[in-house]
Design an enzyme around this catalytic site. Structure first.
Site, PDB file in Angstrom:
ATOM      1  N   LYS A   1      -3.174   9.418  21.013  1.00  0.00           N
ATOM      2  CA  LYS A   1      -4.284   8.982  22.154  1.00  0.00           C
ATOM      3  C   LYS A   1      -5.696   8.410  20.944  1.00  0.00           C
ATOM      4  O   LYS A   1      -6.226   7.338  21.323  1.00  0.00           O
ATOM      5  CB  LYS A   1      -4.982   9.559  22.634  1.00  0.00           C
ATOM      6  CG  LYS A   1      -6.354   9.814  23.254  1.00  0.00           C
ATOM      7  CD  LYS A   1      -6.863  10.613  23.478  1.00  0.00           C
ATOM      8  CE  LYS A   1      -8.132  11.257  22.617  1.00  0.00           C
ATOM      9  NZ  LYS A   1      -8.685  12.335  22.534  1.00  0.00           N
TER      10      LYS A   1
ATOM     11  N   THR B   1     -12.655  13.268  21.114  1.00  0.00           N
ATOM     12  CA  THR B   1     -13.010  12.036  21.090  1.00  0.00           C
ATOM     13  C   THR B   1     -12.043  11.037  21.817  1.00  0.00           C
ATOM     14  O   THR B   1     -11.586  11.031  22.770  1.00  0.00           O
ATOM     15  CB  THR B   1     -11.951  11.430  20.091  1.00  0.00           C
ATOM     16  OG1 THR B   1     -11.967  12.545  18.823  1.00  0.00           O
ATOM     17  CG2 THR B   1     -11.581  10.322  19.289  1.00  0.00           C
TER      18      THR B   1
ATOM     19  N   LYS C   1     -15.436   7.849  13.718  1.00  0.00           N
ATOM     20  CA  LYS C   1     -14.426   9.006  14.110  1.00  0.00           C
ATOM     21  C   LYS C   1     -13.033   8.147  14.650  1.00  0.00           C
ATOM     22  O   LYS C   1     -11.801   8.625  14.301  1.00  0.00           O
ATOM     23  CB  LYS C   1     -14.306   9.437  15.596  1.00  0.00           C
ATOM     24  CG  LYS C   1     -13.417  10.593  16.008  1.00  0.00           C
ATOM     25  CD  LYS C   1     -12.709  11.771  14.501  1.00  0.00           C
ATOM     26  CE  LYS C   1     -12.009  12.636  15.051  1.00  0.00           C
ATOM     27  NZ  LYS C   1     -11.546  13.393  16.557  1.00  0.00           N
TER      28      LYS C   1
END
Length: 299
Positions: free
Chosen positions: A247, A102, A179
């Site tokens: 994150k 990601t 995502k």
């Protein structure tokens, strides 16, 4: 997967942390020729025992692979490995690069553009995964795939080994967008579980009774139930480290525009305090430890 598909597929996995190592192990178990590389070579020992091949460099790892998986921690790390070290030039002709970490929407767009300039013959698939250590170990991940149609038959034997479902979402970049939305949802759910347990403590409600009321009813959800029990047991061993969840939350905020969703923005501030207090390498369920005045500096 049939034996022919396995024999025709050679996979390189760059990055063998919690997720990458589980993926590589399942690829080996399925009979795919699997070469692994990690920035910390000691992390490869268990994979070599399982039957994977170790490469001395990422360039060596990808040279003969028709599918390359990158599972690296950040966009900067990815760029340093694939572009700065010349790995992109070492890809086999016609290979598929499945970028499964990601790294965010802007970085995904930038990576795709750099690859198209350097190696237009390589098919780029933006394919982050949903799932943590348990699903990765059992091959039950969800792949959020996006990229050229011609890559699909080439990469599906690999995806079907590491995941129980692959959703194709359109052109490269759509997987990364999905995502970030999915992980924002996940993070809100986990924080909700943590705060419900904190509230239960303050109101004198036993955790077991709370679980009994929720489980099997309309509010039950597998991930919420799993993390509730993990928090209740005081088990914060990393399945999805809090720092990586944060994150992803921050990447979602960066793509949300000038008026970010208020709950996600508040969660980011709260979790930054938790990570600053030393909880980053613990599981995302360590959000529970950031409540009740346990973490200083949260405001």
């Amino acid at each position: 997967m049939n034996a022919q598909a396995a024999s025709d597929t050679s996979v390189a996995v760059l990055g063998t942390g919690i997720m990458g190592s589980a993926m590589a192990r399942n690829l080996v178990r399925a009979g795919l020729r699997t070469t692994v590389w990690n920035r910390t070579p000691a992390a490869l020992a268990a994979l070599l025992d399982a039957g994977a091949h170790a490469a001395a460099s990422p360039e060596e790892a990808v040279r003969d692979a028709n599918v390359v998986i990158t599972m690296l921690s950040t966009a900067d790390v990815l760029a340093s490995v694939v572009f700065d070290r010349g790995v992109a030039r070492a890809f086999a002709r016609g290979a598929v690069w499945a970028q499964m970490g990601t790294i965010g929407v802007d970085a995904t767009r930038h990576v795709a553009a750099r690859l198209a300039e350097l190696r237009p013959d390589v098919l780029y698939v933006d394919a982050p995964v949903s799932g943590s250590k348990g699903p990765a170990t059992s091959g039950q991940l969800l792949v959020l795939a996006s990229g050229p149609r011609q890559a699909q038959p080439l990469v599906m034997p690999t995806f079907s080994t590491i995941a129980n479902r692959t959703v194709w979402l359109g052109e490269a970049g759509q997987g990364s967008r999905m995502k970030l939305v999915v992980n924002a949802y996940l993070s809100i759910v986990i924080e909700g579980v943590a705060e419900a347990l904190e509230l239960a403590d303050r109101m004198g409600i036993e955790h077991a009774k709370l679980a009994e009321v929720i489980e099997g009813g309309p509010l039950d959800a597998p991930i919420a139930s799993a993390k509730l029990h993990k928090m209740e047991a005081g088990d914060f061993a990393a399945e999805f480290p809090l720092e990586w969840a944060l994150k992803d939350v921050d990447l979602a905020l960066a793509s949300a525009g000038a008026d970010p969703p208020p709950l996600v923005a508040a969660l980011s501030r709260h979790w930054h305090a938790a990570v600053d207090a030393g909880l980053g390498r613990a599981d995302i369920s360590a959000a529970r430890l950031a409540l009740g005045g346990r973490v200083a500096g949260d405001s």
